[in-house]
Motif scaffolding. Sequence first.
Motif, short mmCIF file in Angstrom:
data_model
loop_
_atom_site.label_atom_id
_atom_site.label_comp_id
_atom_site.label_asym_id
_atom_site.label_seq_id
_atom_site.Cartn_x
_atom_site.Cartn_y
_atom_site.Cartn_z
N ALA A 62 58.35 108.95 37.12
CA ALA A 62 59.72 108.75 36.62
C ALA A 62 59.88 107.30 36.19
CB ALA A 62 60.72 109.07 37.73
N TYR A 63 60.95 107.02 35.44
CA TYR A 63 61.18 105.62 35.05
C TYR A 63 62.66 105.35 34.85
CZ TYR A 63 61.56 107.23 30.14
OH TYR A 63 61.94 107.87 28.98
N LEU A 64 63.00 104.09 35.05
CA LEU A 64 64.36 103.62 34.78
C LEU A 64 64.30 102.89 33.44
CD1 LEU A 64 64.01 103.72 37.99
CD2 LEU A 64 65.98 102.20 38.04
N PRO A 65 64.96 103.41 32.41
CA PRO A 65 64.86 102.75 31.09
C PRO A 65 65.70 101.49 30.97
CG PRO A 65 66.28 104.69 30.96
CD PRO A 65 65.75 104.65 32.36
N GLY A 66 66.72 101.34 31.82
CA GLY A 66 67.63 100.20 31.65
C GLY A 66 68.08 99.62 32.97
N GLY A 67 67.14 99.24 33.82
CA GLY A 67 67.50 98.61 35.09
C GLY A 67 68.28 99.55 35.99
N ALA A 68 69.05 98.95 36.89
CA ALA A 68 69.75 99.74 37.91
C ALA A 68 70.79 100.67 37.30
CB ALA A 68 70.43 98.79 38.91
N SER A 69 71.41 100.27 36.19
CA SER A 69 72.56 101.01 35.66
C SER A 69 72.19 102.12 34.70
CB SER A 69 73.51 100.07 34.91
OG SER A 69 73.56 98.80 35.47
N GLY A 70 70.97 102.06 34.14
CA GLY A 70 70.67 102.91 32.97
C GLY A 70 70.15 104.30 33.27
N GLY A 71 70.24 104.77 34.52
CA GLY A 71 69.79 106.12 34.85
C GLY A 71 68.28 106.18 35.10
N ILE A 72 67.80 107.39 35.39
CA ILE A 72 66.37 107.60 35.71
C ILE A 72 65.89 108.84 34.93
CG2 ILE A 72 64.68 107.93 37.56
CD1 ILE A 72 66.75 106.97 39.57
N LEU A 118 69.32 105.89 45.93
CA LEU A 118 70.13 105.38 47.05
C LEU A 118 70.06 103.84 47.10
CD1 LEU A 118 71.81 105.74 49.62
CD2 LEU A 118 69.69 106.15 50.89
N ASN A 119 68.86 103.29 46.90
CA ASN A 119 68.71 101.83 46.86
C ASN A 119 69.65 101.24 45.78
OD1 ASN A 119 67.39 99.43 45.35
ND2 ASN A 119 66.43 99.35 47.37
N LEU A 120 69.71 101.90 44.64
CA LEU A 120 70.53 101.37 43.53
C LEU A 120 72.01 101.49 43.87
CD1 LEU A 120 68.46 103.04 40.66
CD2 LEU A 120 68.35 100.66 41.38
N GLN A 163 81.54 102.13 36.12
CA GLN A 163 81.32 103.24 35.18
C GLN A 163 79.86 103.69 35.16
OE1 GLN A 163 82.76 101.28 31.67
NE2 GLN A 163 84.89 101.33 32.37
N ALA A 164 78.95 102.74 35.34
CA ALA A 164 77.52 103.09 35.25
C ALA A 164 76.89 103.36 36.61
CB ALA A 164 76.76 101.95 34.57
N ALA A 165 77.54 102.95 37.70
CA ALA A 165 76.93 103.08 39.03
C ALA A 165 76.47 104.51 39.35
CB ALA A 165 77.89 102.56 40.10
N PRO A 166 77.20 105.56 38.91
CA PRO A 166 76.73 106.92 39.25
C PRO A 166 75.53 107.39 38.43
CG PRO A 166 79.09 106.91 38.68
CD PRO A 166 78.54 105.59 38.26
N ASN A 167 75.10 106.65 37.40
CA ASN A 167 74.03 107.13 36.52
C ASN A 167 72.75 107.55 37.26
OD1 ASN A 167 75.49 106.99 34.18
ND2 ASN A 167 74.68 105.01 33.54
N PRO A 168 72.19 106.68 38.12
CA PRO A 168 70.95 107.10 38.79
C PRO A 168 71.14 108.35 39.65
CG PRO A 168 71.33 104.73 39.08
CD PRO A 168 72.56 105.30 38.48
N MET A 169 72.27 108.41 40.36
CA MET A 169 72.53 109.57 41.20
C MET A 169 72.64 110.84 40.34
SD MET A 169 75.83 111.16 41.82
CE MET A 169 77.14 110.00 42.21
N ALA A 170 73.33 110.73 39.20
CA ALA A 170 73.47 111.89 38.30
C ALA A 170 72.09 112.30 37.76
CB ALA A 170 74.41 111.55 37.15
N SER A 171 71.22 111.31 37.50
CA SER A 171 69.87 111.63 37.00
C SER A 171 69.09 112.43 38.04
CB SER A 171 69.09 110.35 36.70
OG SER A 171 69.71 109.58 35.72
N VAL A 172 69.22 112.05 39.31
CA VAL A 172 68.48 112.76 40.35
C VAL A 172 68.95 114.21 40.40
CG1 VAL A 172 67.95 112.89 42.83
CG2 VAL A 172 68.09 110.66 41.70
N ILE A 173 70.27 114.40 40.34
CA ILE A 173 70.81 115.77 40.40
C ILE A 173 70.30 116.58 39.20
CG2 ILE A 173 72.96 117.11 40.25
CD1 ILE A 173 74.32 114.79 41.82
#
Length: 577
Positions: free
Chosen positions: A453-463, A505-507, A560-570
């Motif tokens: 997996a990868y994060l394209p834009g740091g902590a905020s940009g999703g996974i 979770l870390n993010l 606004q962006a904080a939920p992005n990684p969590m939404a990506s996991v789901i």
Amino acid sequence: MTDAPVSTNNSGKSRKSGKKIHPGSGRRKAPVYNKGRQLDQGHEEEIKALLGDRSRQHDLLIEHLHLIQDTYGHLSAGHLQALAHEMTMPMTSVYEVASFYAHFDIVLDGETPPAPLTIRVCDSLSCQLAGAATLQSELENNVDPANIRIVRAPCMGRCDIAPVVEIGHNHIGKADVQSVIAAANNGETHAIEETRIDLDAYVSGGGYELLKACYAGKYNADDIVKTMQDSGLRGLGGAGFPSGLKWKIVREQPKPRLFAINGDEGEPGTFKDRHYLEQDPHRFLEGTLIAAWTCEIEKVYIYIRDEYPAIVTMLRREVGRLVDMGLLGETQVEVRRGAGAYICGEESAMIESIEGKRGLPRNRPPFPSERGLFQLPTLTHNVETVYWARDIIERGPEWFSSQGRGEGNGFRSFSVSGRVKEPGVKVAPAGITAQELIDEYCGGMADGHTFKAYLPGGASGGILPASLSDVALDFGEALFKHGCFVGSHALIVLSDKDSVRDAALNLMEFFEDESCGQCTPCRNGTAKAVELMSKDKWDIDLLNDLKTVMMDASICGLGQAAPNPMASVIRFFPEEV
Ligand SMILES: Cc1cc2nc3c(=O)[nH]c(=O)nc-3n(C[C@H](O)[C@H](O)[C@H](O)COP(=O)(O)O)c2cc1C
Ligand code: SF4
Ligand code: FES
């Protein structure tokens, strides 16, 4: 006839007031004794001596707090009060600011000051992947807390050499217990400057000729704006706003105009600005001065995060040298030091911080270009954005715009970290994919790791999952349709050895820590999300509800962006939750 109700005002006299609240009736009586602590003469003298003939302007509050923290190792209540008195500010304002920033240690009466040396261990994602949690607990077990304080800290902008530790002001990469303790014992606690191309080398390579030509009237400001527009250069701090257009908008605003350079670089995984400031700082300074000349800026503030102490010192010195060489023209330049707050990368929060306040993002409109620093029209730019200005103008807009893969336009500086063989800053065409970047620029995956997996834009940009590693890494729709964005171009690569839910979770813990607390959806939403994401089984419906509220109702991009990684996991890794 009945009497109207009687009220009692400040002075205690009765008044007939009718049903209305009488103007002024809500004021309190003046206190008959002085409330709060008494100013201590010793503290007052110490602060007076420390500030010397420095200005007492209120926007310098954070600089003065640094001065006290650096001198005494903490901010005592007595010093804070003396500072408030000296700067003619309310004690509450001074306390609010001091307690907002992570790099200030307030010590109230009767409390014990922190140990003489602080070691900060980065616990953001790339360092966590490299074993930061174990490192932190081993350090805690191996130092005397009376002498050394171990604290966790967010990303220090050196993710390519994770895990990273800061000893005093000295950053150590690829840290282990032995190297950290040895450095602490040897007193290696000072920031180390790493400038590669210094002023002489820069000038001998033709540096500052373009700026001098601008001052000499050989260039026209409108032509420069057009060149910047034609190049397609976009803001590289994360939002991607067209840079030439921003210069045009600012030039249309009434004077005086200001300029705030954003060197906060707090997005976990991002370290490209540090790279350019260390490699070639004068290219950045010349770009800044060209932008200032073009937009007829009166004063430039360069805001640098406190995690880059050597860069703050270097820039202050080099700006002084440019003044001596007459290269500042009509422009004043001041370097300001952040104090440990990710939110101060958001441009309106940065503006508040430069004004000496807490970094609380402002509502918009108005945008900074219309009303920014000190309510004046303000150009804001990321460090890297202005870094490219000289080359674009000298080499022509096509030099930049002709780069790019697919729909991409220009090149980008990717900060790559995580499970690749050769992490670091990679200058690659806009629109390159993650797979291409890993294969062509990073020597492939690290040994023993399979791309997951990868994060394209740091902590905020999703996974994104490795199965989507062929998506163009650029601003716009390609990533957006997967719920992601490229932001500051920080690529963090995860492997089969990593849990994507743990990464998310870390993010979220990072966002919880760094939320400025101004609005409920973000302040409470991040905390609630951490709670829900810490459970073995995620409550998907509740998390989705939370995501909607945070995205729709938060004031700024953090919430606004904080939920992005969590939404990506789901969305992409349901089997993990
Ligand atoms: C939470 C948050 C953090 C940000 N952090 C940074 C940062 O560290 N550095 C930066 O240049 N821009 C950051 N930005 C983007 C800035 O708000 C702004 O768009 C940028 O500084 C403008 O400069 P540019 O047009 O050159 O990109 C951040 C935005 C948000 C919402
Ligand atoms: S979204 Fe978060 S960081 Fe932004 S203003 Fe609201 S509380 Fe502060
Ligand atoms: S330096 Fe630790 S994650 Fe960036």
